[in-house]
Design an enzyme around this catalytic site. Structure first.
Site, PDB file in Angstrom:
ATOM      1  N   CYS D  36      44.692   4.619 -54.277  1.00  0.00           N
ATOM      2  CA  CYS D  36      45.516   3.624 -53.597  1.00  0.00           C
ATOM      3  C   CYS D  36      45.491   2.281 -54.325  1.00  0.00           C
ATOM      4  O   CYS D  36      46.237   1.365 -53.979  1.00  0.00           O
ATOM      5  CB  CYS D  36      45.069   3.444 -52.163  1.00  0.00           C
ATOM      6  SG  CYS D  36      45.447   4.910 -51.194  1.00  0.00           S
ATOM      7  N   CYS D 105      46.228  -2.641 -46.315  1.00  0.00           N
ATOM      8  CA  CYS D 105      45.981  -1.828 -47.505  1.00  0.00           C
ATOM      9  C   CYS D 105      44.957  -2.469 -48.434  1.00  0.00           C
ATOM     10  O   CYS D 105      44.227  -1.775 -49.125  1.00  0.00           O
ATOM     11  CB  CYS D 105      47.279  -1.550 -48.239  1.00  0.00           C
ATOM     12  SG  CYS D 105      47.981  -3.005 -48.990  1.00  0.00           S
TER      13      CYS D 105
END
Ligand SMILES: Cc1ncc(COP(=O)(O)O)c(C=O)c1O
Ligand SMILES: Cc1ncc(COP(=O)(O)O)c(C=O)c1O
Lengths: 126, 391, 391, 126
Positions: D36, D105
């Protein structure tokens, strides 16, 4: 100024030759119609089967005005037989060309002249 | 003297607009390609959103209701096709005097199973709200009626039309390009509206579509996710900045000035015998004059005037590349022989009284010269010959 | 020092181009609305056709094969949708690394019953002509393969692809926006090609689509009969004039210069440990460098560089508004952990050696600082952790 | 330069606090993953149930780096119980806000710290 017309067309458009109504014409020819936007009246004086004078009136676009003016130059002095054979193409060529789209819709002066000659003959053959 | 009286076709880009755009060509020339990218891109993004806000504020709508497109044609297509694609099928109502970008889009939709009603207009170019009312069907999905007609200047009653659409819960689009900055628009009655830049002294190649926040339309082409997902492609930042700058330059004082000039021209020209005003005598754009002179043809008028430095336009068939006359003049019921002699003069904020006096003098002179040349001198002969050839 | 190394996103408009456009904003601001109209309109029409000729001459095609549009996105849509609409149904072949304006248009067509094959690419981003050959079906109507990829710079073998299409009588479109002026294009093997202005130091908001004379495509929006009936709407004359001017400024000498600079940058950056070149080592745009640095993330690299005046871009998900990483790096098989560390530098004719030295110094410094901060120092740990979390 | 980040975020991004690896940490916490793009390692030293030192290593975007740096400032000196309750929102608020898309995130430092505390407790409760 780069118009879609030749210099010749513009010259005739600005300063047309033999323009106007004739007092006592020997015959009057007509072509075109107001609905389409171009109408030519051609007045002729004839002597010994020869066009000795021609005048015209035109409602129409630059091409219509210039072709009538040009035709007048071309027709005056010609015999009826010669004048009758004048084509749209000859008129257009004498003007150094016309935009293609204007060839058939506004270049009607030769038709009007033929109409005048026809009427003259009808009158004088009777 | 150079006199430009064709401001309904396009306008001069204002010097202030050019100045506002210039840095975006060779200094701040970035594109908002990434939110988390470099400063040049962030500056572009700021310029984009600031411009959107400027235009939204002027219209008293929300910034997220303004979508930028490449022009009036694209905005009109996005409105009509965008609604049609979102709905899938149905009935659309428009008028017979819309722009080609509306009419030809509707004709395209007819081939796809949509049904279209083209409302007629009266002799002044007005749509009747009653006609609209009766044209509405259960499956009507959209009404598109222009605010003002670019050719004859007639201003529609957008409030009445919008209210009828509102009552029936039908989306209402108006092409307001020709009236932008000249006539107030009741935005609260409108769901979609087209505004273009090049008619308000902004740059060409940029326009916007107002899309009310709660409305879903589908894009007409596909790609990146710009402009709220409705219009993909990299943004024309200089164009957008110039468009917004042009909006800030709009002012009522110009409207007043143009209205006076327009009325003066109309008075002077309709004083010429056998001359008719086209469009509505009162409900008319402040910058539009459109008259028809009997017995003569418009292309020659335009050409003679151009040789004298005056730029004008005509609805004459002889002036169009396909030799078709103005469908707007036809729709208001004008006989073709008369519409050949139409002349349109459209003003801008830059048009001076001196220019108008110069133009008036030459128009009168040209009309009189061409009428002298014309075989027709009275309406009876003229109309009779037209009727005969019509049969 | 300001160093702009994002020329694959957009370029600075050349001063010569601005100068060429300026008169068309506030002097020759007419539009070619009527062939038989006033001089201002005729001048606009001349400028339009002269510009068309300039671009056609450069490409060695006919002027009537050049259609002006509002941008790469519209040109690509016009090509793909235009062919799809003309044919009605069928199979289209494209690649997995096309622009979104191709990919999303194809996805749209899938919802309309068209079938699409997205060809894979190898680890360098190359499409295999053999793959194309085997993907062709009896009902294939169009192949669309970009000339060069804007992200990784890989240049496709357009001649081989075009020949295969030619043998099978299938229309071939290429988006040549990214390679325009940088790589020769074998036009004789191409039926449709996209070229955009803003990537060659021309203005934004204008592009063209080459459409071979004998090909019929349908317009994607509707209105007036401009651009050979393929693209309605008033022409963006200043934009078109600027685009044509930009084409006249293209020169091989810039290509040579950029190629040397590119090779120098690639040598310097790939000398940094744990750094990979993305795209093809040889078949690569002369202005494109794209590398991935292990252990660090691209948004922070771009941001640090920006603070030092250097504009670059990255394929990192963290840099995109929807947190999706580059689909191009995914298509060439790059692991996501590595593509987060990608950095793209794209040059222009204006990029100087001094700027490059400055950028290289700072890139090395930033990479080393961020790596110092990173928990990863060796590939094993890095890859292992990524694999574990992939499971 | 008008970045999508607050001044505070930019400050921490440019000059992060307490950055680096710790020689002999009492515990190490981890959050995020390389796939990610954001990974945080948090190293803590604990005395009397209080965090007396914290260092960190981060691979990630500006938001990831700034939030780790900010968290270090917030956590040092706190008891484990207090530190455990530090939320992402508190970290973001201390940074004068984060872009919404970055809230979940990249703002993982608090998770990494909780992971470190958990590991510390596991080790010391045994
Ligand atoms: C030649 C030409 N181009 C463009 C336009 C503008 O078209 P639209 O109304 O579709 O924007 C017109 C107007 O009808 C036109 O005649
Ligand atoms: C934000 C954004 N705008 C515009 C574009 C250009 O899109 P297209 O390739 O569809 O022209 C891109 C590129 O993909 C993009 O990311």
């Amino acid at each position: 100024m780069k118009y879609p017309y030749s210099k010749r067309v513009i010259e005739h458009f600005r300063h047309p030759h033999h323009m106007g109504r004739m007092k006592n014409p020997d015959a009057v020819g007509v072509a075109g119609n107001p609905v389409c936007g171009d109408v030519m009246y051609i007045y002729i004086k004839v002597k010994d089967n020869r066009i000795i004078d021609l005048k015209w009136e035109t409602m129409g676009c630059a091409a219509a005005i210039a072709t009538t003016s040009m035709l007048a130059d071309l027709a005056i002095g010609k015999t009826l037989d010669e004048a009758e054979k004048l084509t749209k193409k000859e008129v257009a060529d004498a003007l150094e060309g016309l935009p293609p789209i204007k060839m058939h819709c506004s270049n009607l002066a030769a038709d009007a002249l033929r109409d005048a000659i026809k009427k003259y003959r009808e009158k004088h053959e009777n | 003297m150079q006199v430009y009286l064709d401001n309904a076709t396009t306008t001069r880009t204002a010097d202030e607009v050019i100045e506002a755009m210039l840095p975006f060509f060779n200094e701040k020339y970035g594109l908002p390609s990434s939110e988390f990218g470099h400063s040049m891109g962030i500056d572009a993004s700021d310029a984009l959103e600031q411009s959107r806000k400027t235009i939204a504020n002027y219209l008293n709508v929300k910034p997220n209701e303004i979508v930028f497109t490449s022009g009036e044609t694209e905005s009109n297509n996005l409105a009509v096709l965008g609604v049609a694609r979102a709905k899938g099928k149905g009935h659309i109502i428009t008028t017979s005097i819309e722009r080609l970008s509306i009419l030809n889009t509707c004709r395209h939709l007819e081939t796809k199973g949509f049904e279209i009603t083209y409302l007629p207009v009266d002799k002044h170019g007005l749509v009747s709200p009653d006609d609209l009312q009766s044209a509405i069907r259960d499956d009507t999905i959209l009404v598109s009626v222009q605010h003002a007609n670019p050719e004859i200047g007639t201003v529609q009653d957008i409030k009445a039309i919008g209210e009828i659409c509102g009552e029936h819960n039908i989306l209402f689009h108006t092409d307001a390009s020709s009236s932008f900055g000249l006539e107030d628009l009741p935005m609260e009655h409108i769901d979609l509206a087209t505004f273009t830049s090049h008619l308000i002294h902004g740059p060409k190649g940029i326009a916007s579509l107002f899309v009310r926040e709660d409305i879903t339309i589908k894009p007409i082409f596909f790609g990146s996710n710009n402009e709220f997902g409705i219009r993909p492609g990299f943004e024309n930042i200089p164009g957008i900045v110039g468009f917004a700058k042009a909006v800030t330059l709009l002012s009522k004082k110009y409207v007043e000035k143009m209205r006076k000039q327009r009325d003066h021209i109309i008075n002077e020209l309709t004083a010429i015998p056998h001359t008719y005003l086209n469009g509505h005598p009162e409900k008319r754009l402040c910058n539009n004059v459109n008259v028809s002179f009997s017995f003569i043809e418009g292309e020659s008028v335009v050409l003679h005037l151009d040789m004298r430095g005056i730029a004008t336009s005509t609805g004459s068939a002889c002036s169009s590349p396909n030799l078709k006359g103005s469908y707007v003049l036809e729709a208001v019921g004008q006989d073709p022989e008369v519409s050949h002699g139409s002349l349109r003069l459209t003003l801008s904020r830059y048009t001076t009284d001196r220019e108008i006096e110069y133009a008036l003098k030459h128009i009168k002179d040209v009309v009189s010269k061409l009428r002298e040349m014309s075989p027709f001198k009275d309406e009876d002969t003229f109309r009779k010959m037209a009727k005969e050839e019509h049969k």
